[in-house]
Scaffold this active site. Structure first.
Site, mmCIF file in Angstrom:
data_model
loop_
_atom_site.group_PDB
_atom_site.id
_atom_site.type_symbol
_atom_site.label_atom_id
_atom_site.label_comp_id
_atom_site.label_asym_id
_atom_site.label_seq_id
_atom_site.Cartn_x
_atom_site.Cartn_y
_atom_site.Cartn_z
ATOM 1 N N ARG A 281 12.156 -4.943 4.610
ATOM 2 C CA ARG A 281 11.656 -3.573 4.410
ATOM 3 C C ARG A 281 12.552 -2.547 5.096
ATOM 4 O O ARG A 281 13.005 -2.740 6.211
ATOM 5 C CB ARG A 281 10.234 -3.434 4.965
ATOM 6 C CG ARG A 281 9.795 -1.970 4.990
ATOM 7 C CD ARG A 281 8.341 -1.778 5.060
ATOM 8 N NE ARG A 281 7.707 -2.453 6.181
ATOM 9 C CZ ARG A 281 6.395 -2.490 6.342
ATOM 10 N NH1 ARG A 281 5.601 -1.923 5.466
ATOM 11 N NH2 ARG A 281 5.886 -3.121 7.377
ATOM 12 N N LYS B 136 0.840 -1.207 0.000
ATOM 13 C CA LYS B 136 0.000 0.000 0.000
ATOM 14 C C LYS B 136 0.871 1.253 0.000
ATOM 15 O O LYS B 136 0.663 2.162 -0.782
ATOM 16 C CB LYS B 136 -0.935 -0.001 1.232
ATOM 17 C CG LYS B 136 -1.863 -1.196 1.291
ATOM 18 C CD LYS B 136 -2.802 -1.155 2.499
ATOM 19 C CE LYS B 136 -2.096 -1.223 3.830
ATOM 20 N NZ LYS B 136 -1.426 -2.510 4.116
ATOM 21 N N ARG C 274 -0.107 -9.434 13.073
ATOM 22 C CA ARG C 274 -0.759 -8.407 12.233
ATOM 23 C C ARG C 274 -1.570 -9.053 11.115
ATOM 24 O O ARG C 274 -2.645 -8.564 10.754
ATOM 25 C CB ARG C 274 0.298 -7.454 11.658
ATOM 26 C CG ARG C 274 0.852 -6.504 12.719
ATOM 27 C CD ARG C 274 2.169 -5.868 12.311
ATOM 28 N NE ARG C 274 2.065 -5.102 11.097
ATOM 29 C CZ ARG C 274 3.084 -4.806 10.304
ATOM 30 N NH1 ARG C 274 4.299 -5.231 10.610
ATOM 31 N NH2 ARG C 274 2.898 -4.098 9.218
ATOM 32 N N ARG D 145 -9.824 0.246 8.758
ATOM 33 C CA ARG D 145 -9.344 -1.092 9.075
ATOM 34 C C ARG D 145 -10.364 -1.904 9.826
ATOM 35 O O ARG D 145 -10.118 -3.065 10.136
ATOM 36 C CB ARG D 145 -8.144 -0.925 9.983
ATOM 37 C CG ARG D 145 -6.830 -1.314 9.367
ATOM 38 C CD ARG D 145 -5.809 -1.049 10.446
ATOM 39 N NE ARG D 145 -4.610 -1.776 10.237
ATOM 40 C CZ ARG D 145 -3.576 -1.301 9.545
ATOM 41 N NH1 ARG D 145 -3.639 -0.145 8.955
ATOM 42 N NH2 ARG D 145 -2.495 -2.027 9.450
ATOM 43 N N ARG E 155 11.167 -0.905 10.730
ATOM 44 C CA ARG E 155 10.048 -0.706 11.656
ATOM 45 C C ARG E 155 10.094 -1.706 12.809
ATOM 46 O O ARG E 155 10.440 -2.864 12.609
ATOM 47 C CB ARG E 155 8.722 -0.834 10.895
ATOM 48 C CG ARG E 155 8.281 0.497 10.319
ATOM 49 C CD ARG E 155 7.123 0.405 9.405
ATOM 50 N NE ARG E 155 5.988 -0.385 9.897
ATOM 51 C CZ ARG E 155 4.840 -0.485 9.248
ATOM 52 N NH1 ARG E 155 4.673 0.147 8.103
ATOM 53 N NH2 ARG E 155 3.875 -1.230 9.726
HETATM 54 P P1 AP5 Z 1 4.771 -1.599 1.850
HETATM 55 O O1 AP5 Z 1 4.483 -0.783 0.658
HETATM 56 O O2 AP5 Z 1 5.425 -0.949 3.018
HETATM 57 O O3 AP5 Z 1 3.449 -2.371 2.318
HETATM 58 P P2 AP5 Z 1 2.193 -1.847 3.130
HETATM 59 O O4 AP5 Z 1 1.002 -2.487 2.533
HETATM 60 O O5 AP5 Z 1 2.205 -0.365 3.245
HETATM 61 O O6 AP5 Z 1 2.501 -2.557 4.525
HETATM 62 P P3 AP5 Z 1 2.404 -2.018 6.008
HETATM 63 O O7 AP5 Z 1 3.151 -3.000 6.877
HETATM 64 O O8 AP5 Z 1 2.804 -0.583 6.103
HETATM 65 O O9 AP5 Z 1 0.911 -2.162 6.276
HETATM 66 P P4 AP5 Z 1 0.190 -2.197 7.581
HETATM 67 O O10 AP5 Z 1 -1.160 -2.008 7.136
HETATM 68 O O11 AP5 Z 1 0.424 -3.386 8.433
HETATM 69 O O12 AP5 Z 1 0.920 -1.040 8.453
HETATM 70 P P5 AP5 Z 1 0.447 0.409 8.887
HETATM 71 O O13 AP5 Z 1 1.630 1.280 8.869
HETATM 72 O O14 AP5 Z 1 -0.753 0.799 8.141
HETATM 73 O O15 AP5 Z 1 5.641 -2.869 1.358
HETATM 74 C C1 AP5 Z 1 6.133 -3.819 2.289
HETATM 75 C C2 AP5 Z 1 7.535 -4.275 1.809
HETATM 76 O O16 AP5 Z 1 7.386 -5.005 0.583
HETATM 77 C C3 AP5 Z 1 8.507 -3.128 1.497
HETATM 78 O O17 AP5 Z 1 9.804 -3.497 1.863
HETATM 79 C C4 AP5 Z 1 8.387 -2.956 -0.026
HETATM 80 O O18 AP5 Z 1 9.577 -2.433 -0.595
HETATM 81 C C5 AP5 Z 1 8.146 -4.392 -0.470
HETATM 82 N N1 AP5 Z 1 7.340 -4.463 -1.686
HETATM 83 C C6 AP5 Z 1 6.337 -3.629 -2.083
HETATM 84 N N2 AP5 Z 1 5.824 -4.023 -3.275
HETATM 85 C C7 AP5 Z 1 6.517 -5.156 -3.605
HETATM 86 C C8 AP5 Z 1 6.442 -6.048 -4.731
HETATM 87 N N3 AP5 Z 1 5.572 -5.844 -5.714
HETATM 88 N N4 AP5 Z 1 7.275 -7.115 -4.751
HETATM 89 C C9 AP5 Z 1 8.174 -7.324 -3.727
HETATM 90 N N5 AP5 Z 1 8.291 -6.510 -2.651
HETATM 91 C C10 AP5 Z 1 7.471 -5.432 -2.597
HETATM 92 O O19 AP5 Z 1 -0.004 0.127 10.384
HETATM 93 C C11 AP5 Z 1 0.910 -0.190 11.400
HETATM 94 C C12 AP5 Z 1 0.183 -0.351 12.725
HETATM 95 O O20 AP5 Z 1 -0.439 0.892 13.084
HETATM 96 C C13 AP5 Z 1 -0.963 -1.363 12.725
HETATM 97 O O21 AP5 Z 1 -0.489 -2.674 12.992
HETATM 98 C C14 AP5 Z 1 -1.848 -0.804 13.844
HETATM 99 O O22 AP5 Z 1 -1.339 -1.150 15.109
HETATM 100 C C15 AP5 Z 1 -1.714 0.685 13.674
HETATM 101 N N6 AP5 Z 1 -2.742 1.254 12.766
HETATM 102 C C16 AP5 Z 1 -2.521 1.868 11.575
HETATM 103 N N7 AP5 Z 1 -3.671 2.245 11.003
HETATM 104 C C17 AP5 Z 1 -4.651 1.859 11.855
HETATM 105 C C18 AP5 Z 1 -6.066 1.944 11.808
HETATM 106 N N8 AP5 Z 1 -6.708 2.510 10.762
HETATM 107 N N9 AP5 Z 1 -6.774 1.424 12.844
HETATM 108 C C19 AP5 Z 1 -6.143 0.854 13.902
HETATM 109 N N10 AP5 Z 1 -4.815 0.731 14.005
HETATM 110 C C20 AP5 Z 1 -4.065 1.238 12.987
HETATM 111 ZN ZN ZN Z 2 2.414 0.981 4.850
#
Ligand code: AP5
Ligand code: ZN
Length: 218
Positions: free
Chosen positions: A123, A13, A167, A88, A156
């Site tokens: 990552r 994402k 997660r 979410r 991270r």
């Molecule tokens: P990346 O692009 O970083 O993936 P992402 O989908 O953004 O993954 P996240 O881990 O950021 O998602 P998340 O939803 O768990 O975390 P968030 O920060 O929202 O890519 C991942 C890796 O893969 C990178 O190294 C990238 O280079 C690689 N990659 C990308 N595309 C690729 C491809 N095509 N092929 C190979 N490799 C590739 O949330 C974190 C925490 O915050 C949550 O756990 C929760 O505790 C809290 N939180 C956040 N939002 C909320 C909410 N709305 N409600 C409640 N809690 C929340």
């Molecule tokens: Zn992300």
């Protein structure tokens, strides 16, 4: 353009958000990035969120909905926005819908769980910009440094294998239901219903970027 990116942790994402926000010149609203900024700033909210995030759980709906409301009130959201990692839960999605927050597209990036663990392990992030790299799949030009600013990249805290597994469980138990939620709304034909698009998220990053752009143009 007003859109929501849906997908598991590590689906890409953040990676795709960086392309989409540039193309449409819209702000990326990543609740994860906002929470990490609050942790870094040492605010009370950040301290409370850190415990939950390090354990792989979800921060409370009230806190998240409050954060997003404040963010949407800022002037740069007037011409559109991209949600990454929000909503979410059903409660968050309902709060948006009931609050009249317009959505043109919901874009689902589909990646199987098997690919996720490897992605998280390699990552590296540039917190100030939200740019995301991977040591193998999407390496920076200079090892450990952001391509644009040359600043250090960080890992991270929640990318440890056991937290990633938690997660993923939380995603399947609480967030995946939103795929059906938005699909049903999209098919309802109701005024204001978004378009729902699903793309495969496995393959080269640029190939997925092109699929995303194509999906958002029809
Ligand atoms: P990346 O692009 O970083 O993936 P992402 O989908 O953004 O993954 P996240 O881990 O950021 O998602 P998340 O939803 O768990 O975390 P968030 O920060 O929202 O890519 C991942 C890796 O893969 C990178 O190294 C990238 O280079 C690689 N990659 C990308 N595309 C690729 C491809 N095509 N092929 C190979 N490799 C590739 O949330 C974190 C925490 O915050 C949550 O756990 C929760 O505790 C809290 N939180 C956040 N939002 C909320 C909410 N709305 N409600 C409640 N809690 C929340
Ligand atoms: Zn992300």
């Amino acid at each position: 353009m007003r859109l929501i990116l849906l997908g598991a942790p590590g689906a890409g994402k953040g990676t795709q958000a960086n392309f989409i926000k540039e193309k449409y010149n819209i702000p990326q609203i990543s609740t994860g990035d906002m929470l990490r900024a609050a942790i870094k700033a040492g605010t009370e909210l950040g301290m409370a969120a850190k415990k939950v995030m390090d354990a792989g759980g979800l921060v409370s709906d009230d806190i998240i909905i409050g954060l997003v409301k404040d963010r949407l009130a800022q002037p740069d959201c007037a011409n559109g926005y991209l949600f990454d990692g929000f909503p979410r839960t059903i409660a968050q999605a309902d709060a948006m819908k009931d609050g009249g927050v317009a959505v043109d597209y919901v874009l689902e990036i589909a990646v199987p769980d098997e690919s996720i663990i490897e992605r998280m392990d390699g990552r590296r992030c540039h917190p100030a910009s939200g740019r995301v790299y991977h040591v193998k799949f999407n390496p920076p030009k200079v090892d450990g440094k952001d391509d644009v600013t040359g600043e250090d990249l960080v890992q991270r805290d929640d990318d440890k294998a056991e937290v990633v597994k938690k997660r993923l469980d939380v995603y399947h138990n609480q967030t995946e239901v939103l795929l059906g939620y938005y699909n049903t709304w999209a098919q309802s034909g109701q005024p204001g219903a978004p378009k729902y698009r699903r793309i495969e998220g496995v393959g080269p990053v640029e190939q997925i970027r092109d699929s995303a752009f194509a999906a958002l143009s029809k």
